[in-house]
Motif scaffolding. Structure first.
Motif, PDB file in Angstrom:
ATOM      1  N   LYS A 199       7.014   1.146   2.059  1.00 34.78           N
ATOM      2  CA  LYS A 199       6.745   1.214   3.495  1.00 34.78           C
ATOM      3  C   LYS A 199       6.331  -0.150   4.049  1.00 34.78           C
ATOM      4  N   LEU A 200       5.634  -0.924   3.237  1.00 31.27           N
ATOM      5  CA  LEU A 200       5.239  -2.269   3.671  1.00 31.27           C
ATOM      6  C   LEU A 200       6.477  -3.140   3.865  1.00 31.27           C
ATOM      7  N   ILE A 201       7.410  -3.074   2.925  1.00 29.53           N
ATOM      8  CA  ILE A 201       8.635  -3.868   3.004  1.00 29.53           C
ATOM      9  C   ILE A 201       9.482  -3.445   4.199  1.00 29.53           C
ATOM     10  N   ALA A 202       9.424  -2.163   4.535  1.00 29.25           N
ATOM     11  CA  ALA A 202      10.273  -1.613   5.605  1.00 29.25           C
ATOM     12  C   ALA A 202       9.710  -1.841   7.008  1.00 29.25           C
ATOM     13  N   LEU A 203       8.531  -2.428   7.125  1.00 31.39           N
ATOM     14  CA  LEU A 203       7.942  -2.649   8.442  1.00 31.39           C
ATOM     15  C   LEU A 203       8.798  -3.578   9.292  1.00 31.39           C
ATOM     16  N   GLY A 204       8.768  -3.362  10.608  1.00 33.65           N
ATOM     17  CA  GLY A 204       9.511  -4.214  11.531  1.00 33.65           C
ATOM     18  C   GLY A 204       8.827  -5.553  11.725  1.00 33.65           C
ATOM     19  N   GLY A 205       9.535  -6.449  12.396  1.00 30.83           N
ATOM     20  CA  GLY A 205       9.033  -7.800  12.602  1.00 30.83           C
ATOM     21  C   GLY A 205       7.714  -7.860  13.345  1.00 30.83           C
ATOM     22  N   ASP A 206       7.572  -7.076  14.398  1.00 26.02           N
ATOM     23  CA  ASP A 206       6.343  -7.082  15.193  1.00 26.02           C
ATOM     24  C   ASP A 206       5.161  -6.557  14.373  1.00 26.02           C
ATOM     25  N   GLN A 207       5.439  -5.540  13.577  1.00 26.06           N
ATOM     26  CA  GLN A 207       4.365  -4.968  12.760  1.00 26.06           C
ATOM     27  C   GLN A 207       3.917  -5.950  11.679  1.00 26.06           C
ATOM     28  N   LEU A 208       4.888  -6.593  11.054  1.00 27.82           N
ATOM     29  CA  LEU A 208       4.556  -7.586  10.033  1.00 27.82           C
ATOM     30  C   LEU A 208       3.819  -8.775  10.640  1.00 27.82           C
ATOM     31  N   GLU A 209       4.240  -9.155  11.817  1.00 29.65           N
ATOM     32  CA  GLU A 209       3.585 -10.279  12.507  1.00 29.65           C
ATOM     33  C   GLU A 209       2.127  -9.952  12.807  1.00 29.65           C
ATOM     34  N   LYS A 210       1.879  -8.711  13.230  1.00 25.76           N
ATOM     35  CA  LYS A 210       0.505  -8.307  13.534  1.00 25.76           C
ATOM     36  C   LYS A 210      -0.351  -8.314  12.267  1.00 25.76           C
ATOM     37  N   LEU A 211       0.193  -7.771  11.189  1.00 26.47           N
ATOM     38  CA  LEU A 211      -0.521  -7.783   9.917  1.00 26.47           C
ATOM     39  C   LEU A 211      -0.841  -9.209   9.469  1.00 26.47           C
ATOM     40  N   ASN A 212       0.164 -10.075   9.599  1.00 24.65           N
ATOM     41  CA  ASN A 212       0.006 -11.452   9.147  1.00 24.65           C
ATOM     42  C   ASN A 212      -0.964 -12.221  10.028  1.00 24.65           C
ATOM     43  N   LYS A 213      -0.878 -12.000  11.334  1.00 19.80           N
ATOM     44  CA  LYS A 213      -1.740 -12.714  12.280  1.00 19.80           C
ATOM     45  C   LYS A 213      -3.208 -12.405  12.036  1.00 19.80           C
ATOM     46  N   LEU A 214      -3.493 -11.164  11.659  1.00 16.53           N
ATOM     47  CA  LEU A 214      -4.868 -10.760  11.384  1.00 16.53           C
ATOM     48  C   LEU A 214      -5.308 -11.094   9.956  1.00 16.53           C
ATOM     49  N   GLY A 215      -4.375 -11.620   9.165  1.00 14.91           N
ATOM     50  CA  GLY A 215      -4.708 -11.993   7.788  1.00 14.91           C
ATOM     51  C   GLY A 215      -4.667 -10.855   6.798  1.00 14.91           C
ATOM     52  N   PHE A 216      -4.087  -9.711   7.202  1.00 15.98           N
ATOM     53  CA  PHE A 216      -4.100  -8.527   6.352  1.00 15.98           C
ATOM     54  C   PHE A 216      -2.851  -8.387   5.480  1.00 15.98           C
ATOM     55  N   LEU A 217      -1.780  -9.106   5.808  1.00 14.87           N
ATOM     56  CA  LEU A 217      -0.552  -8.984   5.015  1.00 14.87           C
ATOM     57  C   LEU A 217      -0.761  -9.445   3.574  1.00 14.87           C
ATOM     58  N   PRO A 218      -1.338 -10.623   3.338  1.00 15.37           N
ATOM     59  CA  PRO A 218      -1.573 -11.012   1.939  1.00 15.37           C
ATOM     60  C   PRO A 218      -2.554 -10.095   1.226  1.00 15.37           C
ATOM     61  N   LEU A 219      -3.451  -9.457   1.969  1.00  6.44           N
ATOM     62  CA  LEU A 219      -4.400  -8.537   1.350  1.00  6.44           C
ATOM     63  C   LEU A 219      -3.700  -7.262   0.893  1.00  6.44           C
ATOM     64  N   ALA A 220      -2.728  -6.802   1.676  1.00  9.58           N
ATOM     65  CA  ALA A 220      -1.945  -5.626   1.284  1.00  9.58           C
ATOM     66  C   ALA A 220      -1.178  -5.905  -0.008  1.00  9.58           C
ATOM     67  N   TYR A 221      -0.591  -7.091  -0.083  1.00 10.06           N
ATOM     68  CA  TYR A 221       0.139  -7.445  -1.303  1.00 10.06           C
ATOM     69  C   TYR A 221      -0.797  -7.666  -2.489  1.00 10.06           C
ATOM     70  N   ALA A 222      -2.020  -8.139  -2.214  1.00 13.44           N
ATOM     71  CA  ALA A 222      -2.998  -8.309  -3.290  1.00 13.44           C
ATOM     72  C   ALA A 222      -3.336  -6.958  -3.913  1.00 13.44           C
ATOM     73  N   VAL A 223      -3.456  -5.924  -3.073  1.00 10.50           N
ATOM     74  CA  VAL A 223      -3.738  -4.578  -3.571  1.00 10.50           C
ATOM     75  C   VAL A 223      -2.590  -4.084  -4.441  1.00 10.50           C
ATOM     76  N   ILE A 224      -1.370  -4.296  -3.964  1.00  8.22           N
ATOM     77  CA  ILE A 224      -0.190  -3.866  -4.732  1.00  8.22           C
ATOM     78  C   ILE A 224      -0.128  -4.587  -6.078  1.00  8.22           C
ATOM     79  N   THR A 225      -0.298  -5.902  -6.054  1.00 13.82           N
ATOM     80  CA  THR A 225      -0.241  -6.703  -7.278  1.00 13.82           C
ATOM     81  C   THR A 225      -1.332  -6.305  -8.264  1.00 13.82           C
ATOM     82  N   SER A 226      -2.489  -5.946  -7.742  1.00 11.71           N
ATOM     83  CA  SER A 226      -3.636  -5.637  -8.600  1.00 11.71           C
ATOM     84  C   SER A 226      -3.391  -4.440  -9.500  1.00 11.71           C
ATOM     85  N   MET A 227      -2.470  -3.572  -9.123  1.00  9.40           N
ATOM     86  CA  MET A 227      -2.243  -2.362  -9.907  1.00  9.40           C
ATOM     87  C   MET A 227      -1.723  -2.666 -11.312  1.00  9.40           C
TER      88      MET A 227
END
Length: 241
Positions: A199-227
């Motif tokens: 679902k993270l990969i499937a997000l649209g450009g605006d949604q990804l931009e919002k996540l990234n702008k707030l600094g949450f996109l790398p945190l989402a991937y950190a959670v995924i990687t941590s598994m």
């Protein structure tokens, strides 16, 4: 019962704190509360999972430290620090210290200040590191604690916003963890949540931009990687058998 007081360099001039970690200091816990401000470091060592409060429905992140209740696989009495990892979750690393609030400007503002639990097992006057220098000022150890408390303070400030956005984007999903140690011992961890990578990969450009702008996109991937660290926990568990 905790005996939390405001830390000051007069009343606590000769106070010392043991910096080692061990079961005797209350560090035998299977998980620790963690904060978004430390996800990038945590994902190198521990699985990061989400738990949901059944009453408030709010999420809180935890680092998985063991596979059984009261089991911390990272405790190692043979090491100088007592902890077998390069990064220690801030909620544990802070030891007997915590953040308090002090009213200023006739109650108009609340400033974060450092408190200490005088009844904590690590606190005393004989063993450990001093909190203050002989002729005044904070010791290097206390400065280190201040940086850890800052991680917690800033993490608390953003975690609700992060989880709210993760929820709005439907990124949070339940995850059941089943571990077979190949000796007949099995562990099943339930009630946890993680980030849905598809679902993270499937997000649209605006949604990804919002996540990234707030600094949450790398945190989402950190959670995924941590598994992937679940395998690491399994191997540590096997080595202790």
């Amino acid at each position: 019962m905790a005996n939390n007081v405001l830390l000051n360099n007069v009343a606590h001039q000769n106070l010392k704190v043991i910096t080692r970690f061990g079961a005797e200091y209350g560090d035998s816990v299977s998980n620790a509360l963690v904060f978004p401000t430390e996800f990038v470091e945590l994902q190198k060592e521990y699985p990061i999972l989400f738990k949901q409060n059944s009453d408030t429905k709010k999420y809180q992140a935890v680092a998985l430290l063991g596979l059984s209740q009261g089991e911390n696989l990272f405790l190692d009495p043979g090491l100088r620090t007592g902890w077998a990892a390069n990064y220690i979750p801030a909620a544990i690393a802070k030891g007997p210290f915590l953040i308090g609030r002090q009213s200023q400007d006739s109650g108009k503002t609340n400033t974060p200040v450092v408190h200490i639990d005088l009844d904590h097992a690590k606190v005393g006057h004989d063993d450990g590191y001093p909190l203050f220098l002989e002729h005044g000022g904070n010791s290097p150890y206390l400065e280190h604690i201040a940086s850890i408390l800052k991680i917690i303070h800033e993490g608390v400030a953003i975690q609700d916003v992060m989880f709210k956005l993760f929820s709005e984007l439907d990124l949070i999903e339940p995850v059941n963890i089943e571990i077979d140690l190949h000796n007949g011992e099995k562990h099943r961890l339930v009630g946890n949540y993680t980030i849905n990578e598809e679902k993270l990969i499937a997000l649209g450009g605006d949604q990804l931009e919002k996540l990234n702008k707030l600094g949450f996109l790398p945190l989402a991937y950190a959670v995924i990687t941590s598994m992937t660290n679940i395998r690491k926990l399994t191997e540590i568990k096997k080595s202790k058998k």
